[in-house]
Design a protein around this motif. Structure first.
Motif, PDB file in Angstrom:
ATOM      1  N   GLU A  63       1.135  13.580  -5.802  1.00 40.64           N
ATOM      2  CA  GLU A  63       2.063  12.452  -5.723  1.00 40.64           C
ATOM      3  C   GLU A  63       2.570  12.079  -7.103  1.00 40.64           C
ATOM      4  O   GLU A  63       1.843  12.174  -8.084  1.00 40.64           O
ATOM      5  CB  GLU A  63       1.380  11.247  -5.074  1.00 40.64           C
ATOM      6  CG  GLU A  63       0.955  11.510  -3.644  1.00 40.64           C
ATOM      7  CD  GLU A  63       0.461  10.266  -2.934  1.00 40.64           C
ATOM      8  OE1 GLU A  63       0.934   9.165  -3.239  1.00 40.64           O
ATOM      9  OE2 GLU A  63      -0.405  10.415  -2.063  1.00 40.64           O
ATOM     10  N   THR A  64       3.825  11.640  -7.162  1.00 40.92           N
ATOM     11  CA  THR A  64       4.421  11.116  -8.386  1.00 40.92           C
ATOM     12  C   THR A  64       4.824   9.679  -8.127  1.00 40.92           C
ATOM     13  O   THR A  64       5.602   9.414  -7.200  1.00 40.92           O
ATOM     14  CB  THR A  64       5.647  11.943  -8.815  1.00 40.92           C
ATOM     15  OG1 THR A  64       5.226  13.289  -9.057  1.00 40.92           O
ATOM     16  CG2 THR A  64       6.268  11.379 -10.077  1.00 40.92           C
ATOM     17  N   ILE A  65       4.285   8.759  -8.928  1.00 42.20           N
ATOM     18  CA  ILE A  65       4.587   7.338  -8.779  1.00 42.20           C
ATOM     19  C   ILE A  65       5.346   6.908 -10.021  1.00 42.20           C
ATOM     20  O   ILE A  65       4.823   6.987 -11.142  1.00 42.20           O
ATOM     21  CB  ILE A  65       3.307   6.488  -8.616  1.00 42.20           C
ATOM     22  CG1 ILE A  65       2.528   6.930  -7.372  1.00 42.20           C
ATOM     23  CG2 ILE A  65       3.641   5.015  -8.527  1.00 42.20           C
ATOM     24  CD1 ILE A  65       1.439   7.893  -7.638  1.00 42.20           C
ATOM     25  N   THR A  66       6.579   6.453  -9.829  1.00 45.11           N
ATOM     26  CA  THR A  66       7.391   5.977 -10.945  1.00 45.11           C
ATOM     27  C   THR A  66       7.262   4.460 -11.018  1.00 45.11           C
ATOM     28  O   THR A  66       7.417   3.773 -10.005  1.00 45.11           O
ATOM     29  CB  THR A  66       8.870   6.368 -10.762  1.00 45.11           C
ATOM     30  OG1 THR A  66       8.943   7.798 -10.697  1.00 45.11           O
ATOM     31  CG2 THR A  66       9.728   5.874 -11.908  1.00 45.11           C
ATOM     32  N   ALA A 109       0.866  -1.190   0.000  1.00 48.35           N
ATOM     33  CA  ALA A 109       0.000   0.000   0.000  1.00 48.35           C
ATOM     34  C   ALA A 109       0.899   1.236   0.000  1.00 48.35           C
ATOM     35  O   ALA A 109       1.903   1.285   0.693  1.00 48.35           O
ATOM     36  CB  ALA A 109      -0.907   0.001   1.219  1.00 48.35           C
ATOM     37  N   LEU A 110       0.538   2.222  -0.816  1.00 48.73           N
ATOM     38  CA  LEU A 110       1.352   3.426  -0.928  1.00 48.73           C
ATOM     39  C   LEU A 110       0.909   4.452   0.099  1.00 48.73           C
ATOM     40  O   LEU A 110      -0.275   4.720   0.251  1.00 48.73           O
ATOM     41  CB  LEU A 110       1.246   3.995  -2.343  1.00 48.73           C
ATOM     42  CG  LEU A 110       1.645   3.023  -3.458  1.00 48.73           C
ATOM     43  CD1 LEU A 110       1.457   3.667  -4.820  1.00 48.73           C
ATOM     44  CD2 LEU A 110       3.073   2.560  -3.279  1.00 48.73           C
ATOM     45  N   THR A 111       1.868   5.020   0.808  1.00 50.72           N
ATOM     46  CA  THR A 111       1.560   6.024   1.814  1.00 50.72           C
ATOM     47  C   THR A 111       1.469   7.390   1.151  1.00 50.72           C
ATOM     48  O   THR A 111       1.758   7.540  -0.030  1.00 50.72           O
ATOM     49  CB  THR A 111       2.631   6.040   2.912  1.00 50.72           C
ATOM     50  OG1 THR A 111       3.894   6.295   2.300  1.00 50.72           O
ATOM     51  CG2 THR A 111       2.674   4.708   3.654  1.00 50.72           C
ATOM     52  N   ASN A 112       1.094   8.377   1.897  1.00 50.33           N
ATOM     53  CA  ASN A 112       0.928   9.741   1.404  1.00 50.33           C
ATOM     54  C   ASN A 112       2.313  10.385   1.234  1.00 50.33           C
ATOM     55  O   ASN A 112       2.727  11.218   2.019  1.00 50.33           O
ATOM     56  CB  ASN A 112       0.062  10.514   2.402  1.00 50.33           C
ATOM     57  CG  ASN A 112      -0.330  11.869   1.878  1.00 50.33           C
ATOM     58  OD1 ASN A 112      -0.410  12.089   0.684  1.00 50.33           O
ATOM     59  ND2 ASN A 112      -0.581  12.779   2.792  1.00 50.33           N
ATOM     60  N   THR A 113       3.040   9.942   0.194  1.00 47.88           N
ATOM     61  CA  THR A 113       4.410  10.386  -0.059  1.00 47.88           C
ATOM     62  C   THR A 113       4.487  11.106  -1.394  1.00 47.88           C
ATOM     63  O   THR A 113       3.876  10.670  -2.363  1.00 47.88           O
ATOM     64  CB  THR A 113       5.358   9.161  -0.089  1.00 47.88           C
ATOM     65  OG1 THR A 113       5.178   8.418   1.103  1.00 47.88           O
ATOM     66  CG2 THR A 113       6.803   9.560  -0.223  1.00 47.88           C
ATOM     67  N   ALA A 114       5.248  12.184  -1.468  1.00 46.06           N
ATOM     68  CA  ALA A 114       5.327  12.983  -2.698  1.00 46.06           C
ATOM     69  C   ALA A 114       5.898  12.198  -3.873  1.00 46.06           C
ATOM     70  O   ALA A 114       5.429  12.333  -5.002  1.00 46.06           O
ATOM     71  CB  ALA A 114       6.149  14.239  -2.450  1.00 46.06           C
ATOM     72  N   THR A 115       6.908  11.368  -3.629  1.00 45.13           N
ATOM     73  CA  THR A 115       7.554  10.622  -4.710  1.00 45.13           C
ATOM     74  C   THR A 115       7.779   9.181  -4.278  1.00 45.13           C
ATOM     75  O   THR A 115       8.348   8.935  -3.215  1.00 45.13           O
ATOM     76  CB  THR A 115       8.918  11.259  -5.067  1.00 45.13           C
ATOM     77  OG1 THR A 115       8.716  12.639  -5.349  1.00 45.13           O
ATOM     78  CG2 THR A 115       9.532  10.590  -6.272  1.00 45.13           C
ATOM     79  N   THR A 116       7.343   8.240  -5.113  1.00 43.13           N
ATOM     80  CA  THR A 116       7.465   6.821  -4.801  1.00 43.13           C
ATOM     81  C   THR A 116       7.804   6.060  -6.076  1.00 43.13           C
ATOM     82  O   THR A 116       7.308   6.395  -7.147  1.00 43.13           O
ATOM     83  CB  THR A 116       6.124   6.260  -4.264  1.00 43.13           C
ATOM     84  OG1 THR A 116       5.719   7.025  -3.137  1.00 43.13           O
ATOM     85  CG2 THR A 116       6.243   4.818  -3.859  1.00 43.13           C
ATOM     86  N   THR A 117       8.621   5.017  -5.959  1.00 41.29           N
ATOM     87  CA  THR A 117       8.863   4.098  -7.071  1.00 41.29           C
ATOM     88  C   THR A 117       8.281   2.746  -6.689  1.00 41.29           C
ATOM     89  O   THR A 117       8.506   2.269  -5.566  1.00 41.29           O
ATOM     90  CB  THR A 117      10.366   3.954  -7.375  1.00 41.29           C
ATOM     91  OG1 THR A 117      10.869   5.228  -7.779  1.00 41.29           O
ATOM     92  CG2 THR A 117      10.612   2.943  -8.484  1.00 41.29           C
ATOM     93  N   VAL A 118       7.507   2.146  -7.589  1.00 47.77           N
ATOM     94  CA  VAL A 118       6.932   0.830  -7.348  1.00 47.77           C
ATOM     95  C   VAL A 118       7.508  -0.168  -8.355  1.00 47.77           C
ATOM     96  O   VAL A 118       7.832   0.207  -9.479  1.00 47.77           O
ATOM     97  CB  VAL A 118       5.384   0.846  -7.432  1.00 47.77           C
ATOM     98  CG1 VAL A 118       4.796   1.744  -6.356  1.00 47.77           C
ATOM     99  CG2 VAL A 118       4.897   1.279  -8.801  1.00 47.77           C
ATOM    100  N   VAL A 163       4.636   7.879 -13.817  1.00 51.20           N
ATOM    101  CA  VAL A 163       5.796   8.101 -14.683  1.00 51.20           C
ATOM    102  C   VAL A 163       6.415   6.773 -15.112  1.00 51.20           C
ATOM    103  O   VAL A 163       6.528   5.840 -14.311  1.00 51.20           O
ATOM    104  CB  VAL A 163       6.852   8.947 -13.928  1.00 51.20           C
ATOM    105  CG1 VAL A 163       8.112   9.130 -14.745  1.00 51.20           C
ATOM    106  CG2 VAL A 163       6.264  10.296 -13.540  1.00 51.20           C
ATOM    107  N   ASN A 164       6.825   6.697 -16.372  1.00 50.83           N
ATOM    108  CA  ASN A 164       7.539   5.543 -16.907  1.00 50.83           C
ATOM    109  C   ASN A 164       8.958   5.530 -16.349  1.00 50.83           C
ATOM    110  O   ASN A 164       9.713   6.485 -16.534  1.00 50.83           O
ATOM    111  CB  ASN A 164       7.565   5.634 -18.441  1.00 50.83           C
ATOM    112  CG  ASN A 164       8.459   4.599 -19.091  1.00 50.83           C
ATOM    113  OD1 ASN A 164       8.701   3.537 -18.530  1.00 50.83           O
ATOM    114  ND2 ASN A 164       8.956   4.903 -20.266  1.00 50.83           N
ATOM    115  N   GLY A 165       9.339   4.446 -15.674  1.00 53.98           N
ATOM    116  CA  GLY A 165      10.694   4.315 -15.145  1.00 53.98           C
ATOM    117  C   GLY A 165      11.636   3.642 -16.124  1.00 53.98           C
ATOM    118  O   GLY A 165      12.785   3.365 -15.804  1.00 53.98           O
ATOM    119  N   GLY A 166      11.163   3.372 -17.339  1.00 55.69           N
ATOM    120  CA  GLY A 166      11.991   2.746 -18.369  1.00 55.69           C
ATOM    121  C   GLY A 166      12.898   3.738 -19.055  1.00 55.69           C
ATOM    122  O   GLY A 166      13.017   4.897 -18.638  1.00 55.69           O
ATOM    123  N   THR A 167      13.533   3.314 -20.140  1.00 55.03           N
ATOM    124  CA  THR A 167      14.540   4.133 -20.820  1.00 55.03           C
ATOM    125  C   THR A 167      13.973   5.417 -21.430  1.00 55.03           C
ATOM    126  O   THR A 167      14.651   6.437 -21.466  1.00 55.03           O
ATOM    127  CB  THR A 167      15.249   3.330 -21.922  1.00 55.03           C
ATOM    128  OG1 THR A 167      14.273   2.829 -22.831  1.00 55.03           O
ATOM    129  CG2 THR A 167      16.036   2.175 -21.330  1.00 55.03           C
TER     130      THR A 167
END
Length: 128
Positions: free
Chosen positions: A61-64, A33-42, A91-95
């Motif tokens: 929030e920005t989720i990469t 579960a994602l917390t109330n965080t400004a930036t997270t990578t999953v 956001v796409n975490g790929g190339t």
């Protein structure tokens, strides 16, 4: 239900492809579960992984979508149940990097991305 896919005229080949579409949340493995965080990578936990955003978002929030352990065809679903006046940017975490979608503020919604080799691509989005 099975859907048979074939291209061209004439009789279907003996090895026609059958696809069973994913129709329920039960088809997804629940990620952290994602917390109330400004930036997270999953990162994926299985072929199809879902992540639930915090019930109350007090900031944008920005989720990469990460690429650790990812395989061709993997899917990640981000689910938002918060109706707070904040957006969630996926956001796409790929190339190729870059924003895939911005989930609207004050709306319950979801987003699904599919991994295609080196990048995550927009697959579907829905809102209530």
């Amino acid at each position: 239900t099975l859907t048979k896919i074939r291209v061209g005229d004439g009789p279907a080949p003996a090895s026609a492809v059958a696809i069973t579409p994913s129709t329920t949340v039960a088809d997804y493995t629940v990620g952290t579960a994602l917390t109330n965080t400004a930036t997270t990578t999953v990162n994926r936990a299985a072929k199809r992984t879902s992540f639930l955003l915090a019930g109350t978002m007090t900031q944008g929030e920005t989720i990469t979508l990460g690429v650790v352990g990812v395989q061709q065809g993997d899917q990640i679903k981000i689910i938002r149940t918060s109706t707070s006046a904040q957006t969630a940017t996926i956001v796409n975490g790929g190339t190729a990097a870059g924003t895939l979608v911005v989930l609207a503020a004050s709306k319950k919604n979801f987003f699904v991305a599919t991994f295609v080799g080196v990048d995550w691509l927009f697959d579907m989005v829905g809102l209530q």
